[in-house]
Design a protein around this motif. Structure first.
Motif, PDB file in Angstrom:
ATOM      1  N   GLY A 175      -4.926   4.850  -1.328  1.00 10.66           N
ATOM      2  CA  GLY A 175      -5.520   5.525  -0.187  1.00 10.66           C
ATOM      3  C   GLY A 175      -6.650   6.429  -0.623  1.00 10.66           C
ATOM      4  N   VAL A 176      -7.515   6.769   0.317  1.00  8.01           N
ATOM      5  CA  VAL A 176      -8.612   7.690   0.049  1.00  8.01           C
ATOM      6  C   VAL A 176      -8.196   9.071   0.544  1.00  8.01           C
ATOM      7  CG1 VAL A 176     -11.015   8.270   0.503  1.00  8.01           C
ATOM      8  CG2 VAL A 176     -10.347   5.882   0.205  1.00  8.01           C
ATOM      9  N   GLU A 177      -8.260  10.025  -0.347  1.00  5.95           N
ATOM     10  CA  GLU A 177      -7.803  11.378  -0.041  1.00  5.95           C
ATOM     11  C   GLU A 177      -8.541  11.941   1.160  1.00  5.95           C
ATOM     12  OE1 GLU A 177      -8.242  15.330  -2.565  1.00  5.95           O
ATOM     13  OE2 GLU A 177      -6.792  13.941  -3.465  1.00  5.95           O
ATOM     14  N   GLY A 178      -7.774  12.451   2.125  1.00 10.36           N
ATOM     15  CA  GLY A 178      -8.365  13.070   3.296  1.00 10.36           C
ATOM     16  C   GLY A 178      -8.763  12.117   4.392  1.00 10.36           C
ATOM     17  N   ARG A 179      -8.560  10.804   4.171  1.00  4.22           N
ATOM     18  CA  ARG A 179      -8.912   9.812   5.197  1.00  4.22           C
ATOM     19  C   ARG A 179      -7.742   8.851   5.388  1.00  4.22           C
ATOM     20  NH1 ARG A 179     -13.961   8.856   2.345  1.00  4.22           N
ATOM     21  NH2 ARG A 179     -13.514   6.623   2.300  1.00  4.22           N
ATOM     22  N   SER A 180      -7.864   8.008   6.406  1.00  3.32           N
ATOM     23  CA  SER A 180      -6.792   7.055   6.703  1.00  3.32           C
ATOM     24  C   SER A 180      -7.030   5.699   6.055  1.00  3.32           C
ATOM     25  CB  SER A 180      -6.659   6.881   8.224  1.00  3.32           C
ATOM     26  OG  SER A 180      -7.881   6.410   8.780  1.00  3.32           O
ATOM     27  N   ASP A 181      -8.082   5.549   5.251  1.00  2.00           N
ATOM     28  CA  ASP A 181      -8.368   4.289   4.554  1.00  2.00           C
ATOM     29  C   ASP A 181      -7.207   3.940   3.643  1.00  2.00           C
ATOM     30  OD1 ASP A 181     -10.614   5.730   5.427  1.00  2.00           O
ATOM     31  OD2 ASP A 181     -11.948   4.543   4.175  1.00  2.00           O
ATOM     32  N   GLU A 182      -6.764   2.688   3.690  1.00  2.00           N
ATOM     33  CA  GLU A 182      -5.613   2.287   2.883  1.00  2.00           C
ATOM     34  C   GLU A 182      -5.752   0.853   2.376  1.00  2.00           C
ATOM     35  OE1 GLU A 182      -1.547   4.237   4.396  1.00  2.00           O
ATOM     36  OE2 GLU A 182      -2.526   2.981   5.918  1.00  2.00           O
ATOM     37  N   PHE A 183      -5.211   0.622   1.196  1.00  2.00           N
ATOM     38  CA  PHE A 183      -4.933  -0.724   0.708  1.00  2.00           C
ATOM     39  C   PHE A 183      -3.438  -0.777   0.446  1.00  2.00           C
ATOM     40  CE2 PHE A 183      -3.877  -3.258  -3.081  1.00  2.00           C
ATOM     41  CZ  PHE A 183      -4.195  -4.517  -2.593  1.00  2.00           C
ATOM     42  N   LEU A 184      -2.767  -1.798   1.001  1.00  2.00           N
ATOM     43  CA  LEU A 184      -1.320  -1.920   0.889  1.00  2.00           C
ATOM     44  C   LEU A 184      -0.949  -3.279   0.309  1.00  2.00           C
ATOM     45  CD1 LEU A 184      -0.444  -0.561   4.460  1.00  2.00           C
ATOM     46  CD2 LEU A 184      -0.425   0.728   2.319  1.00  2.00           C
ATOM     47  N   SER A 185       0.126  -3.309  -0.445  1.00  2.00           N
ATOM     48  CA  SER A 185       0.625  -4.571  -0.990  1.00  2.00           C
ATOM     49  C   SER A 185       2.148  -4.604  -0.901  1.00  2.00           C
ATOM     50  CB  SER A 185       0.185  -4.749  -2.445  1.00  2.00           C
ATOM     51  OG  SER A 185       0.758  -3.748  -3.281  1.00  2.00           O
ATOM     52  N   TYR A 186       2.675  -5.822  -0.877  1.00  2.00           N
ATOM     53  CA  TYR A 186       4.109  -6.005  -0.650  1.00  2.00           C
ATOM     54  C   TYR A 186       4.526  -7.331  -1.273  1.00  2.00           C
ATOM     55  CZ  TYR A 186       8.151  -7.459   2.278  1.00  2.00           C
ATOM     56  OH  TYR A 186       9.351  -7.934   2.731  1.00  2.00           O
ATOM     57  N   VAL A 187       5.720  -7.375  -1.848  1.00  2.27           N
ATOM     58  CA  VAL A 187       6.262  -8.631  -2.366  1.00  2.27           C
ATOM     59  C   VAL A 187       7.769  -8.645  -2.189  1.00  2.27           C
ATOM     60  CG1 VAL A 187       6.413  -7.725  -4.738  1.00  2.27           C
ATOM     61  CG2 VAL A 187       6.417 -10.210  -4.351  1.00  2.27           C
ATOM     62  N   SER A 188       8.296  -9.809  -1.826  1.00  2.00           N
ATOM     63  CA  SER A 188       9.740  -9.998  -1.695  1.00  2.00           C
ATOM     64  C   SER A 188      10.015 -11.503  -1.683  1.00  2.00           C
ATOM     65  CB  SER A 188      10.269  -9.372  -0.399  1.00  2.00           C
ATOM     66  OG  SER A 188       9.860 -10.150   0.721  1.00  2.00           O
ATOM     67  N   TRP A 189      11.265 -11.857  -1.667  1.00  2.00           N
ATOM     68  CA  TRP A 189      11.633 -13.232  -1.356  1.00  2.00           C
ATOM     69  C   TRP A 189      11.620 -13.366   0.156  1.00  2.00           C
ATOM     70  CZ3 TRP A 189      11.111 -16.430  -5.129  1.00  2.00           C
ATOM     71  CH2 TRP A 189      11.353 -16.020  -6.443  1.00  2.00           C
ATOM     72  N   SER A 190      11.057 -14.431   0.661  1.00  4.68           N
ATOM     73  CA  SER A 190      10.804 -14.563   2.088  1.00  4.68           C
ATOM     74  C   SER A 190      12.081 -14.775   2.895  1.00  4.68           C
ATOM     75  CB  SER A 190       9.852 -15.733   2.341  1.00  4.68           C
ATOM     76  OG  SER A 190       9.560 -15.836   3.721  1.00  4.68           O
ATOM     77  N   THR A 191      12.034 -14.305   4.139  1.00  9.01           N
ATOM     78  CA  THR A 191      13.131 -14.569   5.068  1.00  9.01           C
ATOM     79  C   THR A 191      12.997 -15.944   5.723  1.00  9.01           C
ATOM     80  OG1 THR A 191      11.936 -13.486   6.869  1.00  9.01           O
ATOM     81  CG2 THR A 191      13.398 -12.115   5.542  1.00  9.01           C
ATOM     82  N   TYR A 192      11.865 -16.618   5.473  1.00  8.93           N
ATOM     83  CA  TYR A 192      11.631 -17.945   6.027  1.00  8.93           C
ATOM     84  C   TYR A 192      11.271 -18.921   4.910  1.00  8.93           C
ATOM     85  CZ  TYR A 192      11.289 -15.947  10.732  1.00  8.93           C
ATOM     86  OH  TYR A 192      11.545 -15.320  11.910  1.00  8.93           O
ATOM     87  N   SER A 193      11.838 -20.117   4.980  1.00  8.20           N
ATOM     88  CA  SER A 193      11.381 -21.185   4.088  1.00  8.20           C
ATOM     89  C   SER A 193      10.055 -21.717   4.606  1.00  8.20           C
ATOM     90  CB  SER A 193      12.418 -22.318   4.053  1.00  8.20           C
ATOM     91  OG  SER A 193      12.475 -22.971   5.315  1.00  8.20           O
TER      92      SER A 193
END
Length: 214
Positions: A100-118
């Motif tokens: 994130g950028v300090e003082g602002r709402s700019d964000e980069f997000l990442s996520y990893v898991s085993w999927s709930t769907y095939s």
């Protein structure tokens, strides 16, 4: 499906740490473990490009202190404990690199898991519409004009149930929020780099092909 906000299940966070960085790669290399994880999974040059797209301001890392090795070990262990019909993997996910950028709402997000769907269920429409095939192995859904990517990829882990590859694929997400005129090519390349690092780290026996951009 695991989503960025809110996250399905229990996000595996150790104590969250905020650390500041003035922007160049040399500074990040001297920062806490969180920066090391971001650089390893997404590439330090790609994080440079990301920061350039996010504009001025102090870029900070907000991910947990979980190392890349610990992330891989957790994912491998879960895949080996999985059996058809099991929902145990729903409760385990990781946010390995959030920025994130300090003082602002700019964000980069990442996520990893085993999927709930095939992938079969995704192709049947059970995970919504808009999925596209990338290469031979990957299904991708692009939302928010390409600033939110979800990719599902089969990854057979050694020692897992014989149905794991078909029924329990890997799921990753990347997302940029509140950044105008962001170059979606940067996000697609970062997502591909992330996917390759996971495929290599998990030693996927089916050797899925990952393109240069997703």
């Amino acid at each position: 499906m695991g989503r960025m906000i809110p996250v399905l299940g229990v996000v595996v966070f150790m104590s969250a740490m905020l650390s500041s960085c003035s922007g160049d790669s040399s500074n990040r290399s001297k920062s806490p473990k969180g920066w090391s994880v971001c650089n390893e999974l997404f590439g330090s040059s790609s994080v440079d490009a990301l920061q350039g797209e996010m504009g001025s301001g102090v870029l900070r890392v907000e991910n947990s202190l979980t190392s890349v090795d610990e992330i891989m070990s957790s994912l491998v262990g879960m895949s080996r404990r999985w059996e058809p019909g099991s929902e145990l993997h729903y409760a385990v996910s990781e946010h390995p690199c959030d920025l994130g950028v300090e003082g602002r709402s700019d964000e980069f997000l990442s996520y990893v898991s085993w999927s709930t769907y095939s992938q079969q269920r995704i192709k049947a429409g059970e995970a919504g519409i808009g999925w596209q095939s990338v290469g031979k192995s990957i299904l991708v859904k692009r939302e928010d004009e390409g600033l939110h990517l979800v990719a599902v990829i089969p990854c057979k882990v050694e020692g897992s149930h014989r149905d794991q590859e078909a029924q329990l694929p890997l799921e990753i997400e990347t997302q940029v929020r509140n950044v105008s005129d962001f170059d979606v090519k940067v996000l697609r390349e970062m997502t591909a780099h992330f996917t390759r690092k996971l495929v290599d780290g998990l030693k996927c026996k089916n050797s899925p092909e990952v393109p240069s951009a997703i």
